[in-house]
Design a protein around this motif. Structure first.
Motif, short mmCIF file in Angstrom:
data_model
loop_
_atom_site.label_atom_id
_atom_site.label_comp_id
_atom_site.label_asym_id
_atom_site.label_seq_id
_atom_site.Cartn_x
_atom_site.Cartn_y
_atom_site.Cartn_z
N VAL A 41 0.85 -1.19 0.00
CA VAL A 41 0.00 0.00 0.00
C VAL A 41 0.89 1.24 0.00
CG1 VAL A 41 -0.18 0.06 2.54
CG2 VAL A 41 -1.94 1.16 1.14
N ASP A 42 0.48 2.25 -0.76
CA ASP A 42 1.19 3.53 -0.82
C ASP A 42 0.18 4.66 -0.81
OD1 ASP A 42 4.20 3.58 -1.07
OD2 ASP A 42 3.75 2.01 -2.52
N THR A 43 0.57 5.75 -0.17
CA THR A 43 -0.25 6.95 -0.12
C THR A 43 0.47 8.10 -0.81
OG1 THR A 43 -1.36 6.33 1.94
CG2 THR A 43 -1.31 8.67 1.41
N LEU A 44 -0.24 8.81 -1.67
CA LEU A 44 0.30 10.00 -2.32
C LEU A 44 -0.47 11.22 -1.81
CD1 LEU A 44 0.68 8.87 -6.06
CD2 LEU A 44 2.28 8.59 -4.16
N VAL A 45 0.25 12.20 -1.31
CA VAL A 45 -0.35 13.41 -0.75
C VAL A 45 0.03 14.60 -1.62
CG1 VAL A 45 -0.47 14.92 1.28
CG2 VAL A 45 -0.23 12.44 1.58
N ALA A 46 -0.95 15.42 -1.97
CA ALA A 46 -0.69 16.60 -2.80
C ALA A 46 0.35 17.49 -2.14
CB ALA A 46 -1.98 17.37 -3.04
N GLY A 47 1.33 17.94 -2.94
CA GLY A 47 2.37 18.81 -2.43
C GLY A 47 3.51 18.09 -1.76
N VAL B 265 3.51 3.28 -8.38
CA VAL B 265 4.40 3.19 -7.22
C VAL B 265 4.15 1.88 -6.47
CG1 VAL B 265 4.61 5.69 -7.01
CG2 VAL B 265 2.82 4.52 -5.72
N ASN B 266 2.94 1.37 -6.51
CA ASN B 266 2.65 0.06 -5.92
C ASN B 266 3.14 -1.07 -6.81
OD1 ASN B 266 0.70 0.31 -3.39
ND2 ASN B 266 0.13 1.91 -4.83
N LEU B 267 2.97 -0.92 -8.10
CA LEU B 267 3.45 -1.94 -9.03
C LEU B 267 4.95 -2.16 -8.87
CD1 LEU B 267 1.53 -0.78 -12.23
CD2 LEU B 267 1.18 -2.95 -11.02
N THR C 129 -4.66 6.84 -1.80
CA THR C 129 -4.06 5.64 -1.23
C THR C 129 -4.52 4.44 -2.04
OG1 THR C 129 -3.95 6.56 1.00
CG2 THR C 129 -3.86 4.16 0.80
N ILE C 130 -3.57 3.68 -2.54
CA ILE C 130 -3.89 2.45 -3.28
C ILE C 130 -3.24 1.27 -2.58
CG2 ILE C 130 -3.39 1.15 -5.39
CD1 ILE C 130 -4.08 3.53 -7.00
N GLN C 131 -4.06 0.25 -2.33
CA GLN C 131 -3.54 -1.04 -1.89
C GLN C 131 -3.54 -1.96 -3.11
OE1 GLN C 131 -5.86 -3.84 0.53
NE2 GLN C 131 -4.08 -4.03 1.87
#
Length: 325
Positions: A44-50, A69-71, A129-131
Motif C-alpha cells: 500500500v502507498d499513499t500520495l499526498v498533494a504537495g 508506485v505500488n506496481l 491511497t492504493i492497496q
C-alpha cells in the motif's frame, strides 16, 4: 452535487473487471480467486498533494503514478500484480479532474493487468491511497534479507532523472527543454520493472525498488541482510539528460544517489548467477548495470573513479525530514 456512490459508479466501476474477480466494486468486500500454488503479495502507498506530487502534476499523471508506485513494490518481489483498492480523498467533487484522474489510472490498470475491486471516497485534502494485491509462486518471492558478502549489486534503467525533473518543475535547476521534458516524464510516468522482477526469481538473493533514493533503499537491504556495500560512482547508469546537466555544473551526484522517485530495481546476485543478467536485460528490453558489490563490513562506501572514498551528505528522502527535498 454528485454523491460518493455516483462518483464510484461513473469513474471507477468500469475498472473492476478482470481475471480472478468473482465480485468486485459494489458490495461490502471483493471476492477474489488466487491462482493455484501462489502466495499473496500485498502493498500500500499513499500520495499526498504537495508531498508526493507537485501542484503542476496533471490529474492523469497522478492517477497513473498512484498505481505504478505500488506496481514497483510488486516488481521488487518478483510478483505479478492482480487487484487494487483505492481510497480517494478529495477537497470537493470535480468532474473534469476525476475524469482525467480515472483515465490515467485506467491506462495503468489496462497496461499492467490490474483490476480495481473496491475502495472508499471521502472529503478532505487531496490524498490517494492504493492497496495493491499480487501473486508469486510459493517460495519464490525475492526478499530483502537473502543477500551475502560478495554478491554483485545491479540496478535497472537510469538513476536520478526523476529528481532532475522535480528540480526543473520547482525552478531549482535549468536545463534544456528536451532534457526537462524527458526528466519530467520520468518523474510523472515511471515504468515499473515487472518483467525484470519476475525474471529475477531464483537469480537475485535480495531486491528492492528505488523510491527514496539509491543509498536509502540500499540501506534497507543492508540492514535486513546484515551487510555493507561498495558503490562506484563511475558505474552509476545516467541518462544523457542527467549527464549533460552534470557536465554543465547544474546538477551533482546526489541526484542519482539520493533523489528518489526513480522506481528502478536494485538487486543482489551471487557470483555463480551473474552470467544470466545480460540475458534478462536482453529478454526484457531493460538496461541492467552493475554498480558495486556487497561486503561483510557494515555501512556503504561510495568510491570515485580512482577508487577513493567519496563523501556524500544525503542518503535519500525521509518523509519527516523536510530538508531532503
Amino acid at each position: 452535487m454528485a454523491s460518493e456512490f455516483d462518483l464510484i459508479e461513473r469513474f471507477f466501476r468500469p475498472l473492476g473487471e478482470g481475471p480472478g474477480v468473482t465480485l468486485g466494486i459494489g458490495d461490502d468486500t471483493a471476492i477474489l480467486d488466487m491462482s493455484p500454488g501462489c502466495q499473496l503479495l500485498a502493498t500500500v502507498d499513499t500520495l499526498v498533494a504537495g508531498v508526493h506530487f507537485p501542484d503542476t502534476a496533471t490529474p492523469a499523471d497522478i492517477g497513473y503514478k498512484s498505481l505504478v508506485v505500488n506496481l514497483s513494490d510488486i516488481a521488487a518481489m518478483g510478483g505479478t500484480p492482480r487487484w487494487a483498492t483505492l481510497a480517494l480523498t478529495l477537497p470537493a467533487p470535480d468532474d473534469a479532474w476525476l475524469s482525467a484522474f480515472a483515465e490515467g489510472l485506467a491506462g495503468a490498470c489496462r497496461r499492467f493487468g490490474v483490476s480495481l475491486v473496491g475502495g472508499d471516497t471521502t472529503r478532505g485534502p487531496l490524498t490517494i491511497t492504493i492497496q495493491l494485491l499480487g501473486e508469486v509462486s510459493r517460495g519464490m518471492a525475492v526478499r530483502r534479507d537473502g543477500a551475502h558478502p560478495g554478491d554483485a549489486l545491479y540496478v535497472t534503467g537510469t538513476l536520478g532523472d526523476a529528481g532532475l525533473g522535480l528540480a526543473c518543475e520547482q525552478g531549482r535547476l535549468q536545463v534544456s527543454e528536451a532534457a526537462s521534458d524527458f526528466c519530467r516524464e520520468r518523474l510523472h510516468r515511471p515504468q515499473p520493472r515487472l518483467a525484470v522482477g519476475q525474471a529475477l526469481q531464483g537469480v537475485a538473493t535480495a531486491a528492492i525498488d528505488i523510491s527514496d533514493g539509491l543509498l536509502a533503499d540500499l540501506g534497507h537491504i543492508l540492514e535486513k541482510s546484515g551487510l555493507g556495500a561498495e558503490v562506484r560512482l563511475d558505474a552509476l547508469p545516467l541518462s544523457a539528460s542527467l549527464s549533460d546537466a552534470m557536465a554543465a555544473g547544474c546538477a551533482d551526484w546526489h541526484l542519482p544517489l539520493a533523489a528518489g522517485d526513480d522506481y528502478e530495481l536494485l538487486f543482489a546476485v551471487p557470483p555463480g548467477r551473474e552470467a544470466g543478467i545480460a540475458r534478462i536485460a536482453d529478454e526484457t528490453g531493460c538496461a541492467i548495470t552493475r554498480i558495486g558489490h556487497l561486503t561483510g563490513e557494515a555501512g556503504t562506501r561510495v568510491l570515485d573513479a580512482a577508487g577513493r572514498p567519496w563523501a556524500y551528505t544525503r542518503n535519500g528522502y525521509d518523509h519527516f525530514r523536510s530538508e531532503d527535498r
